[in-house]
Design an enzyme around this catalytic site. Sequence first.
Site, PDB file in Angstrom:
ATOM      1  N   PHE A  23       1.230  -0.965  -0.259  1.00 50.02           N
ATOM      2  CA  PHE A  23      -0.503   0.010   0.051  1.00 50.02           C
ATOM      3  C   PHE A  23       0.928   0.932   0.120  1.00 50.02           C
ATOM      4  CE2 PHE A  23      -1.995   3.595   1.556  1.00 50.02           C
ATOM      5  CZ  PHE A  23      -3.423   3.359   0.828  1.00 50.02           C
ATOM      6  N   ASP A  81       9.386   2.678   2.251  1.00 46.16           N
ATOM      7  CA  ASP A  81       8.003   3.184   2.193  1.00 46.16           C
ATOM      8  C   ASP A  81       7.942   2.967   4.011  1.00 46.16           C
ATOM      9  OD1 ASP A  81       5.254   4.603   2.989  1.00 46.16           O
ATOM     10  OD2 ASP A  81       4.678   3.754   1.231  1.00 46.16           O
ATOM     11  N   LYS A 103       2.415   9.434   8.188  1.00 41.55           N
ATOM     12  CA  LYS A 103       1.631   8.922   9.492  1.00 41.55           C
ATOM     13  C   LYS A 103       2.123  10.257  10.777  1.00 41.55           C
ATOM     14  CE  LYS A 103      -1.316   5.485   7.151  1.00 41.55           C
ATOM     15  NZ  LYS A 103      -1.108   5.193   6.346  1.00 41.55           N
TER      16      LYS A 103
HETATM   17  C1  LIG Z   1      -0.987   5.006   4.764  1.00 45.60           C
HETATM   18  C2  LIG Z   1      -0.193   4.870   3.778  1.00 45.60           C
HETATM   19  C3  LIG Z   1       0.454   5.293   3.088  1.00 45.60           C
HETATM   20  C4  LIG Z   1      -0.410   6.905   2.506  1.00 45.60           C
HETATM   21  O1  LIG Z   1      -1.195   8.097   3.152  1.00 45.60           O
HETATM   22  P1  LIG Z   1      -1.746   8.701   3.314  1.00 45.60           P
HETATM   23  O2  LIG Z   1      -0.968   9.906   4.073  1.00 45.60           O
HETATM   24  O3  LIG Z   1      -3.160   8.419   3.674  1.00 45.60           O
HETATM   25  O4  LIG Z   1      -1.459   9.791   1.848  1.00 45.60           O
HETATM   26  C5  LIG Z   1       1.263   5.016   2.060  1.00 45.60           C
HETATM   27  N1  LIG Z   1       2.139   4.255   2.460  1.00 45.60           N
HETATM   28  C6  LIG Z   1       2.064   3.327   3.489  1.00 45.60           C
HETATM   29  C7  LIG Z   1       3.651   2.352   3.829  1.00 45.60           C
HETATM   30  C8  LIG Z   1       0.751   4.110   3.881  1.00 45.60           C
HETATM   31  O5  LIG Z   1       0.519   3.287   5.452  1.00 45.60           O
END
Ligand SMILES: *Cc1c(COP(=O)(O)O)cnc(C)c1O
Length: 420
Positions: free
Chosen positions: A150, A241, A270
Amino acid sequence: MSIETLVPQANQSSTPFNKESFDEAVMSTYGRFPIALEKGAGCRLWDTEGKEYLDFVAGIATCTLGHAHPALIEAVTQQIQKIHHVSNLYYIPEQGELARWIVNNSCADRAFFCNSGAEANEAAIKLARKYAHTVLEIDKPIILTANASFHGRTLATITATGQPKYQKNFNPLVPGFHYVRYNDIDALEAAISELDEGDYAVGAILLEPLQGEGGVRPGDIKYFQKLRSICDQTGILLIFDEVQVGMGRTGKMWGYQHLGVEPDVFTSAKGLGGGIPIGAMMAKKFCDVFQPGEHASTFGGNPFACAIALTVCHTLENENILENVHHRGEQLRSGLLHIGAKYSDCIAEVRGWGLINGMELQTDIDLSAIDVVKAAMKEGLLLVPAGTKVVRFVPPLIVTEAQVDEALQIVDKVISTLNN
Ligand SMILES: *Cc1c(COP(=O)(O)O)cnc(C)c1O
């Protein structure tokens, strides 16, 4: 703890909430739970009916310091009175300080600031493409990402996200992405050699150190170390990420520290602002190929967001929060494992790092993560699914021993009831 003194006041519920009016005026992009939260203190939340909850969601792994933390209140109050936004036409001292802190506390040399995880990944994708064109001399660079990953909801990041459910009806997607199985080195090596044809070649690999939304699946150390050496040999850029696992969530500052490898580029969001929107893309100097005008964000790295994020960083350090994450994580996991053993026909596996943990339900039973989440909510515990069969536990990093015990008791009760 001083924030507990806020509880009696926060407990007074007031605002009536009109759900019908909300649903009429707000796009229904979310399948929301039917409660409205209006107050918080530490790891507690209250809804508009006055019902109290123990928060093991933390705004989806975001409210690092919980709710109404005195340090955040102080920082927000001070900064808004001083200066909050000026744009990147000018130097922003708070942005420089935050970049310096992250650089001093990670493997990266430089930062770019934006406002969310998806934007941070967009920045990384653009950087990787430019690096591929200008340094690796690949005309049509491909970025490898993992199945069940994700990376966000913008067009490029849903393309990077290796889950068809997020892409359905949004084609044509962005070209230049290819998916491989997570933690499978043979699949990765095969993809790199198969995709090396004509103008095409793999220019970057984008992975989560632990897959969050995809079901709380930790990266395999051997896989990541082999991956690092492949990238070293080929020049392929390695991007992590860290949006969900970074900023202390796992008991270490960054997820990659669990894997014994350093990425060339990583993204954060986050937990970075403790609930105030901010994102960052971090890179080593050798791959910082951006020049003025090539990437930008109006809000990105404004004094307000940066001052708050810096407060989160300093509080993590000063209050020794990583140690708390480590101990509370062990406590939570061992409690969940105990529950898992007790209801083994219901629970398949418990896994995670620090305070990001998943409890996977057995596939052969008619029980979904959402059922557990709903039942726990009734009992006053907020949880969030990660996929259909995994219940995710991501409390604020300041969660106490007593609160972890309380959550475990509720989970035990909920599973025992649902299991019958
Ligand atoms: C939540 C998340 C995103 C997206 O972040 P947003 O602030 O919602 O755009 C991207 N990568 C990972 C691993 C995430 O958990």
